[in-house]
Each structure stands twice: as structure tokens, then as C-alpha cells.
Design a protein around this motif. Structure first.
Motif, short mmCIF file in Angstrom:
data_model
loop_
_atom_site.label_atom_id
_atom_site.label_comp_id
_atom_site.label_asym_id
_atom_site.label_seq_id
_atom_site.Cartn_x
_atom_site.Cartn_y
_atom_site.Cartn_z
N VAL A 100 0.88 -1.17 0.00
CA VAL A 100 0.00 0.00 0.00
C VAL A 100 0.91 1.22 0.00
N LYS A 101 0.69 2.12 -0.95
CA LYS A 101 1.52 3.33 -1.07
C LYS A 101 0.78 4.51 -0.47
N VAL A 102 1.39 5.14 0.52
CA VAL A 102 0.86 6.36 1.12
C VAL A 102 1.60 7.53 0.47
N ALA A 103 0.84 8.51 -0.01
CA ALA A 103 1.43 9.70 -0.64
C ALA A 103 1.21 10.92 0.25
N PHE A 104 2.30 11.58 0.59
CA PHE A 104 2.24 12.87 1.28
C PHE A 104 2.51 13.92 0.20
N PHE A 105 1.51 14.71 -0.16
CA PHE A 105 1.64 15.61 -1.29
C PHE A 105 2.66 16.72 -1.08
N ARG A 106 2.94 17.08 0.16
CA ARG A 106 4.01 18.05 0.47
C ARG A 106 5.05 17.37 1.37
N GLY A 107 5.30 16.12 1.11
CA GLY A 107 6.18 15.30 1.94
C GLY A 107 7.62 15.78 2.04
N ALA A 117 11.04 8.46 -2.50
CA ALA A 117 11.19 9.61 -3.39
C ALA A 117 10.12 9.56 -4.48
N SER A 118 9.94 10.69 -5.15
CA SER A 118 8.96 10.81 -6.22
C SER A 118 9.58 11.60 -7.37
N LYS A 119 9.00 11.47 -8.54
CA LYS A 119 9.42 12.30 -9.67
C LYS A 119 8.95 13.74 -9.48
N GLN A 120 7.96 13.92 -8.61
CA GLN A 120 7.48 15.26 -8.28
C GLN A 120 8.26 15.75 -7.06
N LYS A 121 8.81 16.96 -7.13
CA LYS A 121 9.74 17.41 -6.09
C LYS A 121 9.14 17.49 -4.69
N ASP A 122 7.86 17.78 -4.57
CA ASP A 122 7.25 17.94 -3.25
C ASP A 122 6.71 16.65 -2.64
N VAL A 123 6.40 15.67 -3.48
CA VAL A 123 5.74 14.44 -3.03
C VAL A 123 6.74 13.45 -2.45
N ARG A 124 6.35 12.81 -1.35
CA ARG A 124 7.13 11.71 -0.78
C ARG A 124 6.16 10.59 -0.44
N TYR A 125 6.70 9.36 -0.45
CA TYR A 125 5.87 8.17 -0.25
C TYR A 125 6.33 7.35 0.95
N LEU A 126 5.38 6.58 1.44
CA LEU A 126 5.65 5.55 2.43
C LEU A 126 4.99 4.28 1.90
N ASP A 127 5.79 3.28 1.58
CA ASP A 127 5.27 2.00 1.09
C ASP A 127 5.15 1.04 2.26
N ALA A 137 3.54 6.32 15.71
CA ALA A 137 3.89 7.65 16.24
C ALA A 137 4.47 8.52 15.13
N GLN A 138 5.39 7.97 14.33
CA GLN A 138 5.99 8.74 13.24
C GLN A 138 4.94 9.07 12.17
N PHE A 139 4.10 8.09 11.83
CA PHE A 139 3.06 8.31 10.83
C PHE A 139 2.11 9.43 11.29
N THR A 140 1.69 9.37 12.54
CA THR A 140 0.78 10.39 13.08
C THR A 140 1.44 11.76 13.07
N ASP A 141 2.73 11.83 13.39
CA ASP A 141 3.45 13.10 13.35
C ASP A 141 3.48 13.64 11.92
N TRP A 142 3.76 12.78 10.94
CA TRP A 142 3.76 13.22 9.54
C TRP A 142 2.37 13.74 9.13
N VAL A 143 1.33 13.03 9.55
CA VAL A 143 -0.04 13.45 9.22
C VAL A 143 -0.32 14.84 9.78
N LYS A 144 0.03 15.06 11.04
CA LYS A 144 -0.20 16.37 11.65
C LYS A 144 0.59 17.46 10.93
N GLN A 145 1.85 17.17 10.63
CA GLN A 145 2.66 18.16 9.91
C GLN A 145 2.05 18.44 8.53
#
Length: 154
Positions: A100-107, A117-127, A137-145
Motif C-alpha cells: 500500500v503506497k501512502v502519498a504525502f503531497f508536500r512530503g 522519493a517521487s518524480k514530483q519534487k514535493d511528493v514523498r511516499y511511504l510503502d 507515532a511517526q506516521f501520526t506526526d507526519w499526518v499532523k505536519q
């Protein structure tokens, strides 16, 4: 057959059958869910995720919802989206064959930066693979940020 119209009965049967049918699974087992807004289509997507991926989807949804009370939800492009601004999204997830790929659009603006990493400069993924532990805890922190950053218009 007095009082019955065969065409209407057959059409009603087809509508009921299609309403009861499970969503089709696209490439990689990604559920095909019609574009819609709110919690119901997201829950339909999660319920249709195959096998262990459905458990991951439920966990991700619960963590996002707990971290951001009142978060907006939608399914677009056969992908659940979450946002805090009308029409703007900060995170999504999507089924692939083995993860399952999680995309953080401003990651790229998150700390620490999510690993994919992504081909788009702002996007980062968590597979997330089947046996991967999820650092909640880390996932929740990323979500809040991510929720505090400008959302992506999709």
C-alpha cells in the motif's frame, strides 16, 4: 402477468445486483470506487481492499482521523484522499500488488522526510508491505505536519 411490467422488474433486479456487487479490483488489486465525497466512499474503498491491505487501510484511516478530527475525505481517481481545506488534499493511499503506497503531497517539507522519493519534487511516499511494522507515532506526526501545509488541488 397482470399488473407487472417485465422491463421494470428486470431493471430493478439489475440495479439491486449492481448495488450488492463488490467493486471491481483494478491493476494491483486497487478497488474501483466512483468519485464521491465523505466518509462512506472511503470506507467502501477500504472494505474492498484485498486481503491484508484492508487492515492497513483501516489502520491508516483511524490514525489520520484521530490525528485530525473532522478531516475531510473523498475518493477520487480510485484513491482515498484526506484534507482540511475544501478541495485540497494532503495525503492519500493506493493499493499496489505487493504494498500500500501512502502519498504525502508536500512530503518533502516534512521532518524527517518520508523515505519514498517521487518524480514530483514535493511528493514523498511511504510503502507498507504485508509484514512491515508501521511506526504509528511517526506516521501520526507526519499526518499532523502535512495537515498544516498547503493542500494539493486534485
Amino acid at each position: 402477468m397482470a399488473g407487472k411490467t417485465p422491463g421494470k422488474t428486470a431493471a430493478a433486479t439489475r440495479r439491486k445486483a449492481s448495488a450488492d456487487a463488490k467493486p471491481a479490483l483494478l491493476s494491483g488489486g486497487n478497488p474501483q470506487i466512483a468519485k464521491a465525497y465523505g466518509d462512506a466512499p472511503v470506507q467502501a474503498y477500504i472494505a474492498a481492499m484485498p486481503g491484508w491491505k484492508s487492515d492497513v487501510g483501516r489502520r491508516l484511516d483511524a490514525l489520520i482521523t484521530r490525528a485530525i478530527p473532522g478531516v475531510g475525505k473523498a475518493v477520487k481517481y480510485n484513491t482515498p484522499l484526506y484534507g482540511v481545506e475544501e478541495g485540497r488534499w494532503f495525503i492519500s493511499f493506493h493499493c499496489f500488488t505487493k504494498y500500500v503506497k501512502v502519498a504525502f503531497f508536500r512530503g518533502a517539507s516534512l521532518s524527517p522526510v518520508p523515505p519514498g522519493a517521487s518524480k514530483q519534487k514535493d511528493v514523498r511516499y511511504l510503502d507498507i508491505h504485508e509484514d512491515d511494522p508501521l511506526d504509528e507515532a511517526q506516521f501520526t506526526d507526519w499526518v499532523k505536519q502535512a495537515s498544516r501545509l498547503p493542500g494539493e488541488r486534485l
